[in-house]
Design an enzyme around this catalytic site. Structure first.
Site, mmCIF file in Angstrom:
data_model
loop_
_atom_site.group_PDB
_atom_site.id
_atom_site.type_symbol
_atom_site.label_atom_id
_atom_site.label_comp_id
_atom_site.label_asym_id
_atom_site.label_seq_id
_atom_site.Cartn_x
_atom_site.Cartn_y
_atom_site.Cartn_z
ATOM 1 N N CYS A 164 32.995 64.738 41.688
ATOM 2 C CA CYS A 164 32.000 64.970 40.642
ATOM 3 C C CYS A 164 32.391 64.227 39.359
ATOM 4 C CB CYS A 164 31.799 66.466 40.427
ATOM 5 S SG CYS A 164 30.259 66.873 39.584
ATOM 6 N N HIS A 202 31.214 69.160 45.986
ATOM 7 C CA HIS A 202 32.185 70.236 45.807
ATOM 8 C C HIS A 202 32.337 71.001 47.128
ATOM 9 C CE1 HIS A 202 32.466 69.890 41.452
ATOM 10 N NE2 HIS A 202 31.148 69.807 41.388
#
Length: 483
Positions: free
Chosen positions: A325, A425
């Site tokens: 991310c 994630h």
């Protein structure tokens, strides 16, 4: 409602265990946290964002997570400002004083979610935030006693004896509540006790005589409890194999979703080290740049701490680097924030290790995601990001990290295979993806670990502890009374 004398007193864990205890008895139970401040979040099936702890509690209750379980989520971007998420959607960034004025709007969202959950379940177990005795936050409180008073909810207060001063914490917290708030406190729970309970008994007797409130349970310290943390980074890893893969993670000032690494933290073949401010990173086989709520500011921190030179040396010696991310965005050549989404408008040069550029946008991508790695291993995860990353025009060979079921390509890998980045994630939670990534990082014969089965076993271990050490009939006479 479970309230605590301090942050990290055990509120989240207690609510998780109670949800599983009630589920075992066939009770339709749901967790609820009116207001959460955390950078660890999860994506619900309806593509909303809630605190990670509430997703875990939903699993303990045997139901899908929903945005009603955490109607107000605050994600700090600085010490004085946070992104405000209402019913799973980011609505604005507010400073502390502005948010205080916004609380009446937030309370309306809280009460709407509360009513929907109550209508659909036999019981709702509520988690407070921080401490109910924060005098400066009592006005317009929606997280603790302000909520409990508004809906007439009974309260228990939990304290962590491992910190020391447990009796002062409990008595002091009760003393600072108003008479009506004190009256709704049903009793106390003492958490993380080690030692001989007989030596503690005089203190328990004094506490009940002093306050008129019973101690409903003394919970033992559960060593190596492998459950998702709400916010704090837990150092506990358990025993490691010889020649374990060395994994290093920098602790950004605004690190987000560090629960991504729980699967590694508890993996027998992985030695995971978190490196905070002021600490030199040790030698590693794999460096992972984690998510960040303030990517450009955390990139500045990374450089100021000397990580750029460290990463260059690490790669020269054949090491691997993975960005997740915000960490993925840092690995590119450029990060632009023209609208000031995460701070002052502007741009920053990235680390230049992947041929991508990123532009931050106001719209936040929220997805539960499935796909496959180039090796064919399935990968599952979730996306929570404001950035859009694109391959640079005229860039050299740069392959995708994964191909997703919805037809999109995710992330990038460098031509030499040493550097990779992804928006996913939770990718280490899947057995086959975790094995594939550990072997890419240099671990031979990586063992598969079923993270979901492990999580289920730990929830059951927690519930077993509550069954043994908590006065459940006093709390839930309708479902836990004598048979």
């Amino acid at each position: 409602m479970v309230q605590g004398t301090t942050s990290d007193a055990g509120k989240s864990i207690l609510v998780t265990g109670l949800c599983r205890v009630l589920r075992r008895r066939g009770v339709k139970v749901a967790p609820f946290k009116p207001q959460n401040m955390s950078l660890n979040s999860a994506v619900t099936p309806e593509q909303g964002e809630i605190g990670r702890a509430q997703a875990l509690q939903a699993q303990a209750a045997g139901i899908a997570p929903h945005t009603d379980m955490n109607p107000v989520l605050l994600k700090p971007s600085t010490d004085c400002e946070a992104q405000v998420i209402i019913h799973g959607r980011a609505v604005r960034n507010l400073g502390a004083r502005a948010y205080h004025d916004y609380k009446s709007t937030a309370m309306a969202a809280v009460l709407a979610s509360w009513q929907r959950l109550q209508a659909a379940h036999d019981i709702v177990v509520v988690e407070g935030a921080g401490s109910p005795a924060e005098i400066n936050l009592r006005d317009r409180d929606i997280a603790n006693m302000g909520f409990a008073e508004a809906v007439d909810c009974p309260v228990i207060i939990v304290a962590d004896i491992d910190r020391g001063g447990v009796f002062a914490h409990l008595v002091g917290t009760l003393e600072l509540l108003s008479p009506s708030e004190q009256a709704r406190v049903q009793g106390f729970v003492i958490n993380r006790f080690r030692g001989d309970i007989a030596l503690l008994q005089p203190g328990l007797d004094w506490l009940q005589e002093r306050t008129g409130k019973p101690v409903l349970g003394v919970l033992p310290y559960l060593h190596h409890l492998q459950l998702d943390a709400e916010d704090a980074i837990a150092p506990d890893q358990g025993d490691k194999a010889a020649n374990a893969l060395r994994v290093v993670v920098p602790v950004f000032p605004r690190i987000s979703n560090h629960t991504d690494f729980d699967a590694l933290r508890h993996h027998r073949q992985v030695d995971l080290t978190y490196v905070p401010t002021g600490q030199a990173p040790p030698p590693a086989d794999l460096v992972i740049l984690p998510g960040s709520k303030s990517v450009r500011a955390d990139l500045d921190w990374l450089r100021a701490q000397g990580w750029e030179g460290y990463l260059q040396r690490h790669l020269r010696y054949g090491g691997r680097v993975l960005g997740i991310c915000g960490g993925y965005q840092m690995l590119g050549h450029r990060i632009d924030d023209p609208d000031g989404v995460e701070g002052p408008a502007g741009g920053s040069d990235g680390l230049g290790l992947l041929d991508i550029d990123t532009t931050l946008a106001r719209h936040k991508a929220l997805h539960q995601t499935r796909g496959a790695l180039p090796c064919g291993s399935p990968v599952n995860g979730y996306e929570i990001h404001c950035g859009v990353s694109t391959r640079r025009a005229g860039a050299g060979e740069c392959t995708r990290f994964a191909h997703l079921e919805d037809g999109r390509d995710d992330g990038a890998r460098s031509a030499d295979g040493q550097v990779a980045g992804t928006y996913l994630h939770g990718l280490f939670d899947g057995e086959t993806a975790c094995v594939a990534l550990l072997e890419w990082a240099g671990l031979e014969n990586a063992e598969a670990v079923d993270r979901d089965a492990l999580r289920e076993g730990e929830i059951d271990r927690l519930a077993d502890c509550l069954e043994q050490h908590l006065d459940l009939p006093a709390l839930f006479p309708q479902w836990c009374g004598a048979q």
